[in-house]
Structures are given as C-alpha cells and as structure tokens.
Motif scaffolding. Sequence first.
Motif, PDB file in Angstrom:
ATOM      1  N   GLY A   1      -5.508   3.241 -14.692  1.00  0.00           N
ATOM      2  CA  GLY A   1      -6.660   2.561 -14.095  1.00  0.00           C
ATOM      3  C   GLY A   1      -6.227   1.389 -13.230  1.00  0.00           C
ATOM      4  N   LEU A   2      -5.285   0.603 -13.762  1.00  0.00           N
ATOM      5  CA  LEU A   2      -4.811  -0.549 -12.982  1.00  0.00           C
ATOM      6  C   LEU A   2      -4.045  -0.097 -11.743  1.00  0.00           C
ATOM      7  CD1 LEU A   2      -3.653  -2.997 -15.821  1.00  0.00           C
ATOM      8  CD2 LEU A   2      -5.718  -3.133 -14.429  1.00  0.00           C
ATOM      9  N   GLY A   3      -3.339   1.012 -11.863  1.00  0.00           N
ATOM     10  CA  GLY A   3      -2.625   1.559 -10.709  1.00  0.00           C
ATOM     11  C   GLY A   3      -3.599   1.949  -9.597  1.00  0.00           C
ATOM     12  N   VAL A   4      -4.695   2.583 -10.002  1.00  0.00           N
ATOM     13  CA  VAL A   4      -5.725   2.966  -9.013  1.00  0.00           C
ATOM     14  C   VAL A   4      -6.311   1.698  -8.382  1.00  0.00           C
ATOM     15  CG1 VAL A   4      -7.997   4.037  -8.745  1.00  0.00           C
ATOM     16  CG2 VAL A   4      -6.246   5.158 -10.145  1.00  0.00           C
ATOM     17  N   LEU A   5      -6.564   0.705  -9.233  1.00  0.00           N
ATOM     18  CA  LEU A   5      -7.106  -0.563  -8.719  1.00  0.00           C
ATOM     19  C   LEU A   5      -6.148  -1.182  -7.702  1.00  0.00           C
ATOM     20  CD1 LEU A   5      -9.304  -2.762  -8.932  1.00  0.00           C
ATOM     21  CD2 LEU A   5      -8.011  -3.751 -10.818  1.00  0.00           C
ATOM     22  N   LEU A   6      -4.856  -1.148  -8.013  1.00  0.00           N
ATOM     23  CA  LEU A   6      -3.864  -1.694  -7.069  1.00  0.00           C
ATOM     24  C   LEU A   6      -3.891  -0.922  -5.752  1.00  0.00           C
ATOM     25  CD1 LEU A   6      -0.693  -2.383  -9.272  1.00  0.00           C
ATOM     26  CD2 LEU A   6      -2.068  -4.079  -8.065  1.00  0.00           C
ATOM     27  N   GLY A   7      -4.070   0.394  -5.863  1.00  0.00           N
ATOM     28  CA  GLY A   7      -4.168   1.213  -4.654  1.00  0.00           C
ATOM     29  C   GLY A   7      -5.345   0.776  -3.792  1.00  0.00           C
ATOM     30  N   LEU A   8      -6.460   0.507  -4.445  1.00  0.00           N
ATOM     31  CA  LEU A   8      -7.653   0.068  -3.703  1.00  0.00           C
ATOM     32  C   LEU A   8      -7.431  -1.308  -3.078  1.00  0.00           C
ATOM     33  CD1 LEU A   8     -10.420   1.258  -6.202  1.00  0.00           C
ATOM     34  CD2 LEU A   8      -9.796   2.296  -4.003  1.00  0.00           C
ATOM     35  N   ILE A   9      -6.773  -2.192  -3.843  1.00  0.00           N
ATOM     36  CA  ILE A   9      -6.483  -3.535  -3.295  1.00  0.00           C
ATOM     37  C   ILE A   9      -5.563  -3.408  -2.085  1.00  0.00           C
ATOM     38  CG2 ILE A   9      -5.336  -5.752  -3.767  1.00  0.00           C
ATOM     39  CD1 ILE A   9      -6.295  -5.479  -6.698  1.00  0.00           C
ATOM     40  N   GLY A  10      -4.546  -2.541  -2.222  1.00  0.00           N
ATOM     41  CA  GLY A  10      -3.615  -2.327  -1.114  1.00  0.00           C
ATOM     42  C   GLY A  10      -4.351  -1.817   0.122  1.00  0.00           C
ATOM     43  N   LEU A  11      -5.262  -0.861  -0.114  1.00  0.00           N
ATOM     44  CA  LEU A  11      -6.030  -0.277   0.997  1.00  0.00           C
ATOM     45  C   LEU A  11      -6.903  -1.349   1.663  1.00  0.00           C
ATOM     46  CD1 LEU A  11      -6.590   2.475   2.349  1.00  0.00           C
ATOM     47  CD2 LEU A  11      -8.504   2.763   0.766  1.00  0.00           C
ATOM     48  N   LEU A  12      -7.547  -2.146   0.825  1.00  0.00           N
ATOM     49  CA  LEU A  12      -8.407  -3.220   1.337  1.00  0.00           C
ATOM     50  C   LEU A  12      -7.585  -4.218   2.165  1.00  0.00           C
ATOM     51  CD1 LEU A  12     -11.393  -4.206   0.879  1.00  0.00           C
ATOM     52  CD2 LEU A  12     -10.474  -5.726  -0.878  1.00  0.00           C
ATOM     53  N   ALA A  13      -6.405  -4.546   1.641  1.00  0.00           N
ATOM     54  CA  ALA A  13      -5.541  -5.510   2.341  1.00  0.00           C
ATOM     55  C   ALA A  13      -5.084  -4.952   3.684  1.00  0.00           C
ATOM     56  CB  ALA A  13      -4.342  -5.855   1.464  1.00  0.00           C
ATOM     57  N   VAL A  14      -4.731  -3.669   3.688  1.00  0.00           N
ATOM     58  CA  VAL A  14      -4.304  -3.056   4.962  1.00  0.00           C
ATOM     59  C   VAL A  14      -5.457  -3.076   5.961  1.00  0.00           C
ATOM     60  CG1 VAL A  14      -3.647  -0.850   6.017  1.00  0.00           C
ATOM     61  CG2 VAL A  14      -2.470  -1.636   3.978  1.00  0.00           C
ATOM     62  N   PHE A  15      -6.657  -2.778   5.463  1.00  0.00           N
ATOM     63  CA  PHE A  15      -7.835  -2.770   6.344  1.00  0.00           C
ATOM     64  C   PHE A  15      -8.017  -4.143   7.018  1.00  0.00           C
ATOM     65  CE2 PHE A  15     -12.421  -3.673   6.779  1.00  0.00           C
ATOM     66  CZ  PHE A  15     -12.754  -2.706   7.729  1.00  0.00           C
ATOM     67  N   TYR A  16      -7.969  -5.193   6.217  1.00  0.00           N
ATOM     68  CA  TYR A  16      -8.164  -6.530   6.792  1.00  0.00           C
ATOM     69  C   TYR A  16      -6.965  -6.997   7.601  1.00  0.00           C
ATOM     70  CZ  TYR A  16     -12.704  -7.098   4.728  1.00  0.00           C
ATOM     71  OH  TYR A  16     -14.032  -6.946   4.437  1.00  0.00           O
ATOM     72  N   ALA A  17      -5.770  -6.505   7.232  1.00  0.00           N
ATOM     73  CA  ALA A  17      -4.570  -6.903   7.974  1.00  0.00           C
ATOM     74  C   ALA A  17      -4.626  -6.401   9.413  1.00  0.00           C
ATOM     75  CB  ALA A  17      -3.333  -6.352   7.273  1.00  0.00           C
ATOM     76  N   PHE A  18      -5.227  -5.215   9.612  1.00  0.00           N
ATOM     77  CA  PHE A  18      -5.256  -4.645  10.950  1.00  0.00           C
ATOM     78  C   PHE A  18      -6.548  -4.967  11.705  1.00  0.00           C
ATOM     79  CE2 PHE A  18      -1.710  -2.346   9.199  1.00  0.00           C
ATOM     80  CZ  PHE A  18      -0.860  -2.269  10.282  1.00  0.00           C
TER      81      PHE A  18
ATOM     82  N   PHE B   1       0.825  -1.214   0.000  1.00  0.00           N
ATOM     83  CA  PHE B   1       0.000   0.000   0.000  1.00  0.00           C
ATOM     84  C   PHE B   1       0.864   1.271   0.000  1.00  0.00           C
ATOM     85  CE2 PHE B   1      -2.393   3.345   2.267  1.00  0.00           C
ATOM     86  CZ  PHE B   1      -3.336   3.582   1.271  1.00  0.00           C
ATOM     87  N   ILE B   2       1.885   1.268   0.847  1.00  0.00           N
ATOM     88  CA  ILE B   2       2.768   2.450   0.900  1.00  0.00           C
ATOM     89  C   ILE B   2       3.408   2.682  -0.472  1.00  0.00           C
ATOM     90  CG2 ILE B   2       4.933   3.360   1.873  1.00  0.00           C
ATOM     91  CD1 ILE B   2       4.171   1.916   4.503  1.00  0.00           C
ATOM     92  N   LEU B   3       3.893   1.580  -1.052  1.00  0.00           N
ATOM     93  CA  LEU B   3       4.609   1.727  -2.323  1.00  0.00           C
ATOM     94  C   LEU B   3       3.703   2.195  -3.455  1.00  0.00           C
ATOM     95  CD1 LEU B   3       6.911  -1.415  -2.092  1.00  0.00           C
ATOM     96  CD2 LEU B   3       7.678   0.960  -2.224  1.00  0.00           C
ATOM     97  N   ILE B   4       2.526   1.612  -3.552  1.00  0.00           N
ATOM     98  CA  ILE B   4       1.650   2.004  -4.665  1.00  0.00           C
ATOM     99  C   ILE B   4       1.193   3.464  -4.484  1.00  0.00           C
ATOM    100  CG2 ILE B   4      -0.520   1.091  -3.687  1.00  0.00           C
ATOM    101  CD1 ILE B   4       0.453   0.975  -7.393  1.00  0.00           C
ATOM    102  N   ALA B   5       1.057   3.876  -3.227  1.00  0.00           N
ATOM    103  CA  ALA B   5       0.685   5.277  -2.974  1.00  0.00           C
ATOM    104  C   ALA B   5       1.797   6.218  -3.431  1.00  0.00           C
ATOM    105  CB  ALA B   5       0.399   5.477  -1.487  1.00  0.00           C
ATOM    106  N   ILE B   6       3.040   5.846  -3.111  1.00  0.00           N
ATOM    107  CA  ILE B   6       4.180   6.687  -3.544  1.00  0.00           C
ATOM    108  C   ILE B   6       4.284   6.685  -5.068  1.00  0.00           C
ATOM    109  CG2 ILE B   6       6.706   6.886  -3.523  1.00  0.00           C
ATOM    110  CD1 ILE B   6       6.633   5.696  -0.674  1.00  0.00           C
TER     111      ILE B   6
END
Lengths: 532, 383
Positions: free
Chosen positions: A430-447, A340-345
Amino acid sequence: MDPFSLIQQWFSGYPAGWERLLSMIGIEVHWFILQYVLGLSFLAVVAEAIWLRTGNDDWKRLSRTLAKAFVAVFAVGAATGTASEFGLVLLWPNLTEAAGRYIYFPLYMEIFAFLMEGIFIYMYFYAEDKVSPRTHLIIGILAFVGAWFSGAMILSVNSFMQAPVNVIAHYNPLVGPSSWAPPDVLLFVPAQIAQALDVNKLAAVGAKVINATPEQVTVTLPSGLVRVLMREAFAGKTIGESTLAAVIKPEALQSLSSVPLKTVIDAIVANTVKNAGTFMITFLSKGYLATYVHALGAALTVSAFTLLGGYALRLLRTSKDDKDRSYFLRAIKFAAVVAFILIAIQGTGSGHAMGAAVAKYNPEKFAAMEATTSQIVSLPGMLGMKQLVEQFMPLMAYGDPNAKLPSYDVISPEYRPPLIIHYLYYTKIGLGVLLGLIGLLAVFYAFRKKEWPSWVLWIAVISPAIAQITSFLGWGVREMGRKPWAIYGIMDVQTELTINPPPAWQLMGVALYLTLILVVLVLAVYWFLWRR
Amino acid sequence: MQAPLPISALLSLTFGVHIVLVNLDMAIATFIPLMEWLARRRNDDFLMERAKVLMRYYASTYAIAGVFGTAFTVMLLSFYPQFIGLAGHLTWVPFGLAILMIALRFLTIVLYWYLWDRSSPQTHLAVGGLMALSGYLIPFGFRAVFAFLNVPSGLHLEPKPYLDVVGALMNPTFLPLYLKSVFGALAAGSLMMVTVYVMRYEVSEGSIRERYLELVSRFADYGFASLALMMFFGAWYSVSLVTTPYKFYNIFGSLIGKPGERDFGWLFIVKMILVLVQFIVLYQVFRPKELTATQISWAKIGGPVALATVLVGEMLNMHSQLPYFVAQPEVVNSLPEIFKQALLTTNANTLANLPELYTITVIFLIPLLAAVVALFYLLLKDR
C-alpha cells in the motif's frame, strides 16, 4: 488472531525474542543510513555528469550537496555496520561461526568493497579542488561502485540464508496445498562417513540417496533432521549422544561414539560447499539477483524521495524572489523524475521478481505473506478485495492463473513463519503504491510551468519517511518471514543463539542507544545541510 | 606448529595498519578539542586554524582505521571461525562496550566536524570532549579481551562456559595493558605532531615560525610525559606477564637465560631501541629557542619512529603467544576438544586457506593500498 496475539506469535512463538528485536533495530539503524550511501553517492555522480555535459552550475551545486550528505552519513553508517557485525557475533555466534566457516567468501570480499567505498567516498569529497573534473567524476563512480559492490556481497549472504542453493522447497502450485512438504537438504557425504551410515535406517528417516561415487554419496535429508543435527553439533554433543547414532552401523558406532558430532557435520557441510563452489555458493542462492536489484532499488528510491522531500522543504521555506529558487526547482524536478522512475521499477519489475522468488523458493513464507489461513482476516479481505487478489495472485506468483497458493494451515506448525508478516507485506504494498502516486504527482508539478502548490510540497516533505517505512517493512517481511529458520532448511533460531543470552534490559538499552544515535544523526545532517 | 604464513601475514598487515592508525587517531582526537579550547580561551586564531586543519585530516582518515579494523575482524572470522564463535559466546560485555563507544565516537566526529562554527562554542567543545572520551573507552573493552587472551580470568566452564565480568576485569594484565596502550598512543600522537609541526616550522618565517616552534616544544613536553608513563606501565605489564609464563618466556626468556618455545626477545630489543630513539628526539627538541638542522632531522623521524614503536609492540604482544589464542597452553590443552580446536591458530579454516584466495587478496589489496596512499597524498597536498 488479534494484533497482540500476532505480535506475541512473532515474539514468543520462536526463541530469543529480545535478541531478535535488538538485531532488528540494530540492522535497521544501519540500513536506514546505508541506503543514503548507496543512493546519494550515485545521484551525486549523475548530477556531476550532467554538470560536465551542460556546464550549468546548479548541477554542480546539487552534486556537492549530495556529497556532503552521504559523506556525513557514511561514517556513522560504517560505525553502525561495525556494531551490527559485532552484534551478530555476540548474539548469534553459532550462525557467525557457520558463516565464517562455510560462506565466508563474500564477507571476505566485502573487506575490499568497504575499503574501496571508504577511500573513494572521502577522496570524492576532499579532493575536489585537487584533481580535474573528469578525474573527480571517475573517483565518484569508484565510490558508488564500491558501495554497490559491498551491497552485492552482503546481500548474497542474506540470500543464502533465505534460500540456500542446496535446499529444496517442496510445493507444486499446480497440485495445490496438499503438495507441500518440509524442505529437503542436498548433501554430499564423504565416502568415509557414508560407509559408517546404515542406508536402511537412513531411508526410514526420509533420506534419499541421489548418487554415489567412490569419493562421496549425494543424499537428501529432511530439513527437520538436519535442524536437529545442527543443534546437537553446536551444543557440543558427541556422536554417541546425538540423533545421528540411530543411523550409524553398530560396528562403526563403537569407534565413533566419542567423536564430536560437529566434526562429522563439518566434514559433510564442507564437502557440500566444495561441490557447490566455495567462492560461488552464496551467489548461486535462489533469488539472489532479484534480492540485489530490489534492495539496491530500495536504497535508490529512498534516496530519491529524501532528495524530493529535502528540496520541497527548501521551497516551502524560501520566498518566491529568493535567488536560489531556480536551483531548488531544478533539484526538485530531478528528484521527482528519478523518484518516480525508481518506484515504478521497484513496484513492477524487481518487486515482482522478488515476490515470484519467494513464492517459488520459500512457500511457507509466501503462505504467511498471503495469509492463506483461517486464523486471521486478510487485509484484502477487510477491504473486500479478497476474491480479486485470490484470482490475481496465482498469475502474479506462478505465471499461471490455474495455480494454487500454498495453505498456511496445511504447513506443519514447526515450519510456519509468523502471520504478522501478512499485514506488514500488504502495508508495504500500500505504501509503495502511495509512493508511486506521490512520484507521479511530483513529476506532474515538476513539468508544469506554474508554482508548486504548498500542499504538494508538504506531501513531498513526508515522502522520505514513507519511503523509509516501506523499505523497513520490506526487510521486516523478509527477515521475520525467515522464522523459524536462521538459514532456511538448515539452522534454526535456537541453534544460532549465544549460550549466554544477555538480560532483556541490556538488549533494550543497546537498542535505545542505537536509535538515539540515529535520531541525533538525522538532526545533525538536517542542521548541516539546511540551516544557514 | 605454526599458523599458515599467508594468514599470519594478512592478519598482521590489517591489524598493524588498524592499530597504528587508531593510536594516532586516539591522540589526535584528544589534541583537537584541547587546541580548540585553548584557542578560544586565548582568542588565538593561529591555534584555532591548526585545530581545524588537524580535524580536516582526522575527519577524512579515521574511517580508514575503522575499515582496517573491520578487515582484521572479517579475516579472523574467515580463517578462524571457531575462535570467533567461541569469543561471541563469552564476550558480550567487553565487546558490547567497545561497540557502543565506536558508534558514539563516529557520531561525535561527524557532529564535531560539521557543527564547527554552526553551534555554540560550549556545545562544540562538549561534543569534542565526548569525541576524545569515547576514544579512551573503546580500547577499554578491547584491551579487556586482549588481557583475557593473556590470562583467561573470569572464565567458568560449568555449568556452561561463561565469563564473569568482574573476574575478567581483575585480570592482572588488564590494567597495565590498558594504561600502557593509552599513554603509548598519546606519546605516538605527540611525537607525530612534533614531526608535522617541525616540517611546517622549516618552511615558515617570522612570527608563524615562532608559533610552530612553540607547538613543537609543547608537544615534545606532552610526548615526554606520555612516553615516561608508557615506560612505567609497560614495565608493569611486563611484570604482570609472569602470570602467563608461556608468553613471558617467549618475550623475555632469551634475555634472562631461560628461552621459551619461541624467541621474541629480539623484537623486544627492537622496541626498546625505538623507544630510546624517541627519547633522543624529545631531548633534541626540548624547549628550544631555535632548531638546528640536526635537531630538525631528529624531529622529522620522531613521528614515524613512534608509530613504528606502536606497531612493533603490538606485533610482539600478538605473535608471542602463538599458536595459542589464549596464551596458556596448559589451560587450552585441558579444555574439551571442541574448545581446544577453536583456540589454536594452526587450526585454520580449510575452505579459506587456499592459494586462490591469497591471489584474489593480492589482486584487490595492492591497488587499494595504493589508493589509500593517494588519498593521504591528496589530503596533505598544498597543506
């Protein structure tokens, strides 16, 4: 333009379609693997550092798994690198020769980077039980620094090809499309050669004298002329047979007529390189820093999402009372945060810097990326967001809401990149944005303290493929958008090509072979890491 | 008329390290699947363990050989870009074949190493067989290029410069050069195995000691056969060099009373002495019941001497044709100026032939060579 016409424009609109296709596949196979060497080596060291700090053995286990993975792929990455290197020599020998002659330094330094990478990657893997943990960590740092060093060298050459330091793009965003003109090339002509040139005739073809000293004359030449001279030089023409003859004083032409044009061009380019700094010229390429950070970021991002996908698969395949489950959960949490951090950067930092550099230094490519043309319907247009993008993009690209984008239709046809890159570019976004959303979703469930739902895990499993495609599309836009140039403003595709192009079936055979090697490697690594 | 000394030294160093390691690798990659096959057939745990240990060493070092190969190519590109450019226009088939085999080799090494005990024995041995085979096909392409540099068979200049592949393979120096290289590699690898297993023999006891002695004896047999074949093909290669008189007389001229422009007869004699030492080593360890201290001492130098033979042979082959990349001055001098310049080692890249670059090279290369030694030390430590 329909999709077929777009592909045709890219494939047949420029020379050497099959050769370009093979190069694209070969280099992508190499890049596919290389990203893991750049990324997993770093992540393995981070995991090991956390282990040294916390003493929790899960981190050591994670570090070991990552090391196994990048050591396995490093070897094949090195082989595909060799294949790419020879591929460049065999398909594009004139470009290779020019690179060896004028911008060899980063390639030369890459020898040491490659050696460093190879030695310390193997040492990291094989010497774990023979050195202290701290020494092992230092070896790991040297391993990924070697890989990053290698990337820094190669990317400087690529940056030079995209936007050489001595090429001046012409576009003023505050004036708008009418300000576009073909790029000029700044050259330092040795006085001995300059004396033979007719200044008036040079001015008539668009040359401008910037400065003159007893040793050299600084001029700008239109890239169209430089392109022709390079082609004639590499074709082995003499001065008398070349376009240069038209701007040489008649009295000098008599004695110079039978001299190979390449000799004169070489003297001018070599002198220009010396003026820019023989060792520094590629590192001064416009947009080099953004290129390096963005490409390295892509490698790290792909690695992090692959880690996320790998451990998601492990979680899907283990029962809830599996003794390894807590380790898998820790690993996936680490992967989710890093991804998530990386895709955001990537999206907001380096990606933006990269885009701004393209807008400034490659206006023709930028016009194609934004599809500022009536020839195709842009993706934002299809989605009803055309106006929004048109308002937003000048601010993003030039930092000024009043700026105007270059018009693709105003650019002379011989300077236009293929329009297909517009769709590739926006698909990538578009795929980059999708990856950002996946990263965000993963962080949400990780915590969250609860179990990961299986649908989230399945999304995570496919995320490495999305990340790889995004990275591939990024390179696709960059490299396909470099057309019609091999080196922007200096050498075109026709000039770089071998005089003995191989038949298409051989080129496709090699492409299929390399692809097959990649598929087998992926299956083998999966088998090795995840099958018990 | 000489190539600049630092360039010559750097190219010799990188090529030398590369060629010695790839010769060793080629032989080892043949021995490992062979040992595994024998171990499975005889249900021999000792032999299987030796194959695994050998593979562990091999898996961690073969890439180093590749790195030095890349280093050599990039240095060649930096110092002689015109030559590389010209070679690129002509050598799609031989270099292309070598590239495909390099990719296959690296993949099979990874598969063979990581799939050991994770796949069926048949699959694993098949991968091992491919790994060994690819090792023989890589030099097939490269040696075709080397032979071309002896005699430019198959080269046509009209209507444009191109290489007729069949004509190139008909090169009189190609087949003997290739076969000499293959058997030279097998001989060097066998001798190295003799040295390694003698050292293990020396520190072992009982039945294990006997097993090491058996391995020494077996590899001595392989070594003898390979060395004899290498001598045969080497003699054939020497005779074939009469088609390129400049090189032939540079090597043999002083020995037959017709010295060439540059005398490398002394290096040829050094090589022959090294070959003779190898035969002595093999004689010493030929089917022994036990090994005496003298025999062990001889066996210990066998491997290094064999590798030195490879190195000396390659340096002889490389330097005896300089300053011409194509060892036929009359051909080079008849070419258009643009090609002629590309084929002379005296015509080095002026932007690269700089003292500053050599200083940078020394600063980076010395610690990295030390790190290579450290890697080998760590790998062999406690084994």
